[in-house]
Design a protein around this motif. Structure first.
Motif, short mmCIF file in Angstrom:
data_model
loop_
_atom_site.label_atom_id
_atom_site.label_comp_id
_atom_site.label_asym_id
_atom_site.label_seq_id
_atom_site.Cartn_x
_atom_site.Cartn_y
_atom_site.Cartn_z
N THR A 24 0.84 -1.20 0.00
CA THR A 24 0.00 0.00 0.00
C THR A 24 0.87 1.25 0.00
O THR A 24 0.64 2.18 -0.77
CB THR A 24 -0.91 0.03 1.24
OG1 THR A 24 -1.68 -1.16 1.28
CG2 THR A 24 -1.84 1.23 1.20
N MET A 25 1.88 1.22 0.83
CA MET A 25 2.73 2.39 0.94
C MET A 25 3.52 2.67 -0.33
O MET A 25 3.88 3.81 -0.59
CB MET A 25 3.68 2.24 2.13
CG MET A 25 2.95 2.45 3.44
SD MET A 25 1.57 3.58 3.23
CE MET A 25 1.46 4.31 4.80
N VAL A 27 2.32 2.56 -3.15
CA VAL A 27 1.42 3.32 -4.01
C VAL A 27 1.08 4.70 -3.45
O VAL A 27 1.08 5.69 -4.18
CB VAL A 27 0.12 2.52 -4.26
CG1 VAL A 27 -0.87 3.35 -5.06
CG2 VAL A 27 0.43 1.23 -4.98
N ILE A 34 -1.55 10.97 -0.43
CA ILE A 34 -2.84 10.76 0.21
C ILE A 34 -3.67 12.03 0.20
O ILE A 34 -4.88 12.00 -0.01
CB ILE A 34 -2.66 10.26 1.66
CG1 ILE A 34 -1.86 8.95 1.63
CG2 ILE A 34 -4.00 10.01 2.31
CD1 ILE A 34 -1.65 8.36 2.99
N SER A 35 -3.00 13.15 0.39
CA SER A 35 -3.73 14.41 0.34
C SER A 35 -4.32 14.64 -1.04
O SER A 35 -5.44 15.13 -1.19
CB SER A 35 -2.81 15.57 0.70
OG SER A 35 -2.32 15.42 2.01
N ALA A 38 -7.28 12.52 -1.46
CA ALA A 38 -8.39 13.07 -0.69
C ALA A 38 -9.04 14.23 -1.43
O ALA A 38 -10.27 14.32 -1.52
CB ALA A 38 -7.90 13.53 0.68
N CYS A 39 -8.21 15.11 -1.99
CA CYS A 39 -8.74 16.24 -2.75
C CYS A 39 -9.57 15.77 -3.93
O CYS A 39 -10.71 16.18 -4.12
CB CYS A 39 -7.59 17.10 -3.29
SG CYS A 39 -7.03 18.32 -2.13
N ASN A 72 0.63 4.75 -11.80
CA ASN A 72 0.03 3.72 -10.97
C ASN A 72 -1.48 3.60 -11.16
O ASN A 72 -2.15 2.92 -10.40
CB ASN A 72 0.35 3.97 -9.49
CG ASN A 72 1.80 3.65 -9.16
OD1 ASN A 72 2.48 2.98 -9.93
ND2 ASN A 72 2.26 4.11 -8.02
N GLN A 73 -1.96 4.30 -12.14
CA GLN A 73 -3.38 4.22 -12.51
C GLN A 73 -4.36 4.63 -11.42
O GLN A 73 -5.50 4.16 -11.41
CB GLN A 73 -3.70 2.80 -13.01
CG GLN A 73 -2.86 2.43 -14.22
CD GLN A 73 -3.02 0.97 -14.60
OE1 GLN A 73 -4.14 0.50 -14.77
NE2 GLN A 73 -1.91 0.26 -14.76
N LEU A 74 -3.92 5.49 -10.56
CA LEU A 74 -4.83 6.00 -9.53
C LEU A 74 -5.64 7.16 -10.07
O LEU A 74 -6.77 7.40 -9.65
CB LEU A 74 -4.04 6.48 -8.31
CG LEU A 74 -3.30 5.42 -7.51
CD1 LEU A 74 -2.52 6.07 -6.40
CD2 LEU A 74 -4.29 4.41 -6.94
N TYR A 94 -10.17 2.59 -9.61
CA TYR A 94 -9.14 2.04 -8.72
C TYR A 94 -8.74 3.06 -7.66
O TYR A 94 -8.70 2.77 -6.47
CB TYR A 94 -7.95 1.64 -9.58
CG TYR A 94 -6.73 1.11 -8.86
CD1 TYR A 94 -6.84 0.18 -7.83
CD2 TYR A 94 -5.46 1.51 -9.26
CE1 TYR A 94 -5.71 -0.32 -7.20
CE2 TYR A 94 -4.33 1.01 -8.63
CZ TYR A 94 -4.46 0.09 -7.61
OH TYR A 94 -3.34 -0.39 -6.99
N THR A 97 -10.98 3.45 -4.73
CA THR A 97 -10.96 2.45 -3.66
C THR A 97 -10.12 2.93 -2.48
O THR A 97 -10.14 2.33 -1.41
CB THR A 97 -10.39 1.10 -4.14
OG1 THR A 97 -9.03 1.26 -4.54
CG2 THR A 97 -11.19 0.56 -5.31
N LEU A 98 -9.39 4.01 -2.69
CA LEU A 98 -8.57 4.53 -1.60
C LEU A 98 -9.35 5.47 -0.69
O LEU A 98 -8.86 5.88 0.36
CB LEU A 98 -7.36 5.29 -2.15
CG LEU A 98 -6.21 4.42 -2.64
CD1 LEU A 98 -5.22 5.26 -3.40
CD2 LEU A 98 -5.53 3.75 -1.44
N THR A 102 -8.53 7.19 3.02
CA THR A 102 -8.32 8.61 3.31
C THR A 102 -9.28 9.07 4.42
O THR A 102 -8.90 9.85 5.27
CB THR A 102 -8.53 9.50 2.07
OG1 THR A 102 -9.88 9.43 1.66
CG2 THR A 102 -7.64 9.07 0.94
#
Lengths: 119, 119
Positions: A24-25, A27, A34-35, A38-39, A72-74, A94, A97-98, A102
């Motif tokens: 996880t980390m 990615v 992560i911010s 979240a945005c 990473n396709q996020l 994908y 899913t995070l 967050t």
DNA sequence: CAGTATCCGGTTTGATACTG
DNA sequence: CAGTATCAAACCGGATACTG
């Protein structure tokens, strides 16, 4: 042995989680990802918006983070055909899913704000 | 309505979460802290055990991370009066509040392992 | 607007050796 | 065992200037 009970011992359980955490980390690690997730979880944003929302990040760094996250396709980068071009970033399925993650992180921060700051 | 609801607009909502995320990250940010919390979540461990469990970490770095975490009151360092001394680290009650977070992170890693690795 | 290029200092790391 | 000391290398991150 001692405290280890059952077939699966503590260390196996521990290690598989440690590995998962590292994955996880890989990615979302780093200071800003992560911010950014979240945005973008609230709505797609343009580069300059992210620059404003993610307080403290430098353009160069934002640029690099976004590239990583695209790799990473996020997220997806979408160029809009406006006058001066603008670019919209949004989460992929994908990436979405995070969001649970967050929220959990944000929740913890809110709950423990006083304790965090009182150092 | 849909995205913007109530008095609080998106950006306010976003910003307060971003701030909360930063707060959390201030405590558990960095490459290793979450892994250490996850390890100690299973059982208290000694320095050398952590060195083994948290794969890849260097002694110097583990040492520093543990100090940080002690300062932030996430863990307690307990010196045991054994022949060659040994030291046991364990989570405080406060540190234990991070367990939900570590599980969420580990879960995500497990669920998306294939996608993460397939880069 | 959305980046890239460059400079450049500061922090982080890793390996190894060493101490109580 | 549980660290600390040391030093070089890698990485990070901010400021500024510049491009299409």
């Amino acid at each position: 042995m001692n405290q280890t009970e059952g077939v699966l011992n503590n260390n196996d359980f521990c290690n598989s989680n440690i590995r998962a955490i590292h994955d996880t980390m890989y990615v979302i690690g780093g200071k800003w990802k992560i911010s950014i997730v979240a945005c973008l979880g609230y709505r797609p944003m343009r580069f300059s918006e992210l620059l404003r929302e993610v307080e403290g990040i430098a353009g160069k760094v934002l640029s690099r983070e976004l590239k990583d996250m695209e790799t990473n396709q996020l997220i997806v980068r979408k160029v809009l055909d406006t006058k001066p071009i603008s670019v919209l970033y949004h989460l992929t399925e994908y990436g979405k899913t995070l969001e649970e993650l967050t929220l959990t992180i944000a929740e913890w921060g809110k709950t423990h704000r006083k304790q965090i700051i009182g150092k």
